[in-house]
Design a protein around this motif. Structure first.
Motif, PDB file in Angstrom:
ATOM      1  N   ARG A 156       0.763  -1.221   0.000  1.00 20.79           N
ATOM      2  CA  ARG A 156      -0.135  -0.013   0.063  1.00 20.79           C
ATOM      3  C   ARG A 156       0.993   1.280   0.044  1.00 20.79           C
ATOM      4  O   ARG A 156       1.589   1.362   0.836  1.00 20.79           O
ATOM      5  N   LEU A 157       0.591   1.920  -1.119  1.00 25.86           N
ATOM      6  CA  LEU A 157       1.658   3.098  -1.280  1.00 25.86           C
ATOM      7  C   LEU A 157       0.653   4.454  -0.392  1.00 25.86           C
ATOM      8  O   LEU A 157      -0.336   4.779  -0.495  1.00 25.86           O
ATOM      9  N   LYS A 158       1.360   4.757   0.622  1.00 23.42           N
ATOM     10  CA  LYS A 158       1.134   6.340   1.269  1.00 23.42           C
ATOM     11  C   LYS A 158       1.861   7.235   0.764  1.00 23.42           C
ATOM     12  O   LYS A 158       2.829   7.039   1.516  1.00 23.42           O
ATOM     13  N   LEU A 159       1.609   8.242   0.027  1.00 18.02           N
ATOM     14  CA  LEU A 159       2.530   9.216  -0.204  1.00 18.02           C
ATOM     15  C   LEU A 159       2.989   9.958   0.850  1.00 18.02           C
ATOM     16  O   LEU A 159       2.411  10.189   1.869  1.00 18.02           O
ATOM     17  N   LEU A 160       4.237  10.168   0.630  1.00 21.85           N
ATOM     18  CA  LEU A 160       5.104  11.267   1.848  1.00 21.85           C
ATOM     19  C   LEU A 160       5.263  12.446   1.490  1.00 21.85           C
ATOM     20  O   LEU A 160       6.017  12.699   0.379  1.00 21.85           O
ATOM     21  N   ALA A 161       4.549  13.306   1.775  1.00 19.56           N
ATOM     22  CA  ALA A 161       4.489  14.836   1.595  1.00 19.56           C
ATOM     23  C   ALA A 161       4.449  15.757   2.846  1.00 19.56           C
ATOM     24  O   ALA A 161       3.953  15.303   3.831  1.00 19.56           O
ATOM     25  N   ASP A 162       4.987  16.595   2.831  1.00 18.44           N
ATOM     26  CA  ASP A 162       5.435  17.679   3.699  1.00 18.44           C
ATOM     27  C   ASP A 162       3.898  18.316   3.969  1.00 18.44           C
ATOM     28  O   ASP A 162       3.300  18.599   5.169  1.00 18.44           O
ATOM     29  N   ALA A 163       2.970  18.520   2.933  1.00 20.02           N
ATOM     30  CA  ALA A 163       1.769  19.113   3.050  1.00 20.02           C
ATOM     31  C   ALA A 163       0.849  18.547   1.813  1.00 20.02           C
ATOM     32  O   ALA A 163       1.499  17.946   0.950  1.00 20.02           O
ATOM     33  N   ALA A 164      -0.313  18.715   1.915  1.00 19.44           N
ATOM     34  CA  ALA A 164      -1.326  17.912   1.065  1.00 19.44           C
ATOM     35  C   ALA A 164      -2.249  18.800   1.009  1.00 19.44           C
ATOM     36  O   ALA A 164      -3.038  19.721   1.722  1.00 19.44           O
ATOM     37  N   LEU A 165      -2.728  18.979  -0.519  1.00 20.86           N
ATOM     38  CA  LEU A 165      -3.855  20.062  -0.780  1.00 20.86           C
ATOM     39  C   LEU A 165      -5.065  19.082  -0.808  1.00 20.86           C
ATOM     40  O   LEU A 165      -5.160  18.180  -1.276  1.00 20.86           O
ATOM     41  N   VAL A 166      -6.124  19.764   0.013  1.00 22.70           N
ATOM     42  CA  VAL A 166      -7.228  19.351   0.131  1.00 22.70           C
ATOM     43  C   VAL A 166      -8.377  20.473  -0.421  1.00 22.70           C
ATOM     44  O   VAL A 166      -8.080  21.495  -0.215  1.00 22.70           O
ATOM     45  N   GLY A 167      -9.653  19.917  -0.831  1.00 24.93           N
ATOM     46  CA  GLY A 167     -10.645  20.828  -1.006  1.00 24.93           C
ATOM     47  C   GLY A 167     -11.687  20.143  -2.128  1.00 24.93           C
ATOM     48  O   GLY A 167     -11.490  19.210  -2.577  1.00 24.93           O
ATOM     49  N   LEU A 168     -12.670  21.095  -2.229  1.00 23.40           N
ATOM     50  CA  LEU A 168     -13.516  20.557  -3.252  1.00 23.40           C
ATOM     51  C   LEU A 168     -13.024  20.575  -4.543  1.00 23.40           C
ATOM     52  O   LEU A 168     -12.272  21.426  -4.849  1.00 23.40           O
ATOM     53  N   PRO A 169     -13.668  19.919  -5.611  1.00 24.65           N
ATOM     54  CA  PRO A 169     -13.224  19.752  -6.751  1.00 24.65           C
ATOM     55  C   PRO A 169     -13.410  21.302  -7.235  1.00 24.65           C
ATOM     56  O   PRO A 169     -14.296  22.338  -6.932  1.00 24.65           O
ATOM     57  N   ASN A 170     -12.592  21.712  -8.438  1.00 24.67           N
ATOM     58  CA  ASN A 170     -12.593  23.083  -8.915  1.00 24.67           C
ATOM     59  C   ASN A 170     -12.183  24.096  -7.915  1.00 24.67           C
ATOM     60  O   ASN A 170     -12.140  25.379  -8.500  1.00 24.67           O
ATOM     61  N   ALA A 171     -11.676  23.878  -6.742  1.00 23.15           N
ATOM     62  CA  ALA A 171     -11.251  24.990  -6.012  1.00 23.15           C
ATOM     63  C   ALA A 171      -9.889  25.796  -6.254  1.00 23.15           C
ATOM     64  O   ALA A 171      -9.654  26.845  -5.940  1.00 23.15           O
TER      65      ALA A 171
END
Ligand SMILES: Nc1nc2c(ncn2[C@@H]2O[C@H](COP(=O)(O)OP(=O)(O)OP(=O)(O)O)[C@@H](O)[C@H]2O)c(=O)[nH]1
Ligand SMILES: [Mg+2]
Length: 397
Positions: free
Chosen positions: A153-168
């Motif tokens: 199972r790959l769980k990306l390693l990132a310092d920050a992740a972008l979240v939000g509704l589509p098209n934001a």
């Protein structure tokens, strides 16, 4: 296509047979036993490769086998060692056994774990010669290698992740701040797979990785839309960048919609610190209002990915919000080849480190000897290897 899961089956190599052989020389009619040992079977190993993006290499092939050890031969010749099977996986791959138990987390480049150990070789007949048994007419056969069915199972390693509704404007923001060029379009669900981008610090001293994850909608945590599958990639980010289209009203409500999905997913996403990014301010004449007062929100940015307004400031502050992470190798002076942990129900952890002499247990040493032995085995320890526990050097049994 982006594969963040794979099921594979690995088979380590069989140990080579010991040789049953007697010395034959021109003038010696009947020589003594001289059958050599077989060679050890090859291990099956997973290695984290920073050049791999996902697990799609396992789509076409799922069964793998390491090389068998060669047979021993006369004149005390040892059999050749079986070739190890090295499977490359992306950094951030977690390895689970058939029971869904986490065996290893390949969380740093070139981290490695032995997932199936090669079979023990058989001993040649020379080894069985004693004063009373001068001509042993037997030799050992090699043992089969371990095999394992694994889930990756790959769980990306990132310092920050972008979240939000589509098209934001998540992908637009990633394009603005990083080297990544994800697709941007005026329709929802443009981004279909996570993308990682690298952000360079303005002074060039550091880099951050930021993950763009497909847009979430209400019900995402229950599988509505695309988001659910990808929520796992947010788990390892220390900061969530919550992007909101500020061109339309109802900003606070949309913040709550996404926040409720994070809470419903669990895995600690609802306690992660957030920076709110109010995007598309070029489409408004006033300053977009934001009325949510929440201790998790560490910063509110007002930007336009279209004009670039506010982007430099966001980029600069991102580095303050994501302090440098200690790298696993900084932990000790030993050479760390791989890192394995088995989280326990209480969440305590210990690590098995490989040193140039053997293995070392770092962190909280478990009381349960079996648990320790299992982790050492998973790390590739063999009987007789040196294991350093709490400053004491023991021999692995
Ligand atoms: N006017 C204006 N338009 C923007 C801005 N940022 C993004 N857009 C537009 O908004 C639309 C959606 O942008 P994306 O970056 O694809 O949005 P997203 O959040 O990645 O969308 P999904 O991948 O579908 O979840 C595109 O048409 C962009 O050009 C902005 O600051 N101002
Ligand atoms: Mg997108």
């Amino acid at each position: 296509m982006f594969d963040d899961r794979a099921r594979i089956h690995v088979q380590a190599g069989r140990g080579g047979d010991g040789s049953l052989h007697f010395r034959r020389e021109k003038h010696v009619p009947k020589g003594g036993p001289d059958g050599g040992d077989g060679g050890p079977g090859g291990d099956a190993v997973l290695v984290a490769d920073p050049d791999l993006r996902d697990l799609s290499s396992f789509r076409s092939k799922r069964r793998f086998k390491a090389g068998d050890g060669g047979p021993g031969r006369g004149a005390l010749k040892h059999g050749a060692s079986g070739e190890a099977l090295e499977l490359r996986v992306p950094v951030g791959t977690q390895v689970l056994d058939e029971d869904g138990q986490l065996i290893a987390d390949l969380a740093s480049p070139s981290a490695r774990v032995v997932v199936a150990r090669g079979g023990i070789p058989g001993r040649g007949n020379k080894r069985f010669a004693t004063p009373t048994r001068r001509t042993p007419r037997f030799a050992e056969t090699g043992l089969p290698g371990e095999e394992a069915s694994l889930e990756l199972r790959l769980k990306l390693l990132a310092d920050a992740a972008l979240v939000g509704l589509p098209n934001a404007g998540k992908s637009s923001l990633l394009r603005r701040i990083s080297n990544a060029r994800p697709k941007v379009a005026e329709y929802p669900f443009t981004t279909l797979a996570p993308v990682l981008g690298t952000v360079d610090a303005p002074d060039g001293t550091r880099q951050l990785t930021v993950a763009d994850v497909p847009g979430l909608i209400e019900g995402a945590s229950e599988g509505v839309g695309l988001g659910h599958e990808f929520l796992a990639h947010l788990e390892r980010a220390n900061l969530l960048l919550h992007v909101i289209d500020a061109a339309v009203d109802g900003i606070d409500e949309r913040w709550r919609t996404i926040d409720a999905e994070l809470a419903a997913y669990g895995a600690g996403l609802d306690s992660r610190q957030q920076a709110v990014v109010l995007n598309k301010i070029d489409l408004r004449t006033d300053t977009p209002p934001f009325g949510i007062d929440d201790p998790r929100i560490v910063r509110v940015f007002r930007v336009s990915c279209a004009t670039g307004q506010g982007i430099d400031e966001l980029k600069r502050e991102l580095f303050e919000l994501c302090p440098p992470q200690p790298t696993p190798t900084a932990e000790g002076d030993d050479l760390v080849d791989f890192l394995v942990y088995r989280p326990r129900p209480e969440g305590r952890r210990f690590r098995v480190l490989r040193t140039d002499r053997g293995y070392r247990i770092a962190g909280e040493v478990p009381d349960d000897e079996e648990e320790l032995a299992a982790a050492l085995k998973a790390a590739g320890a063999r009987k007789g290897d040196e294991v350093e526990v709490d400053g004491e050097v023991l021999e692995f049994q």
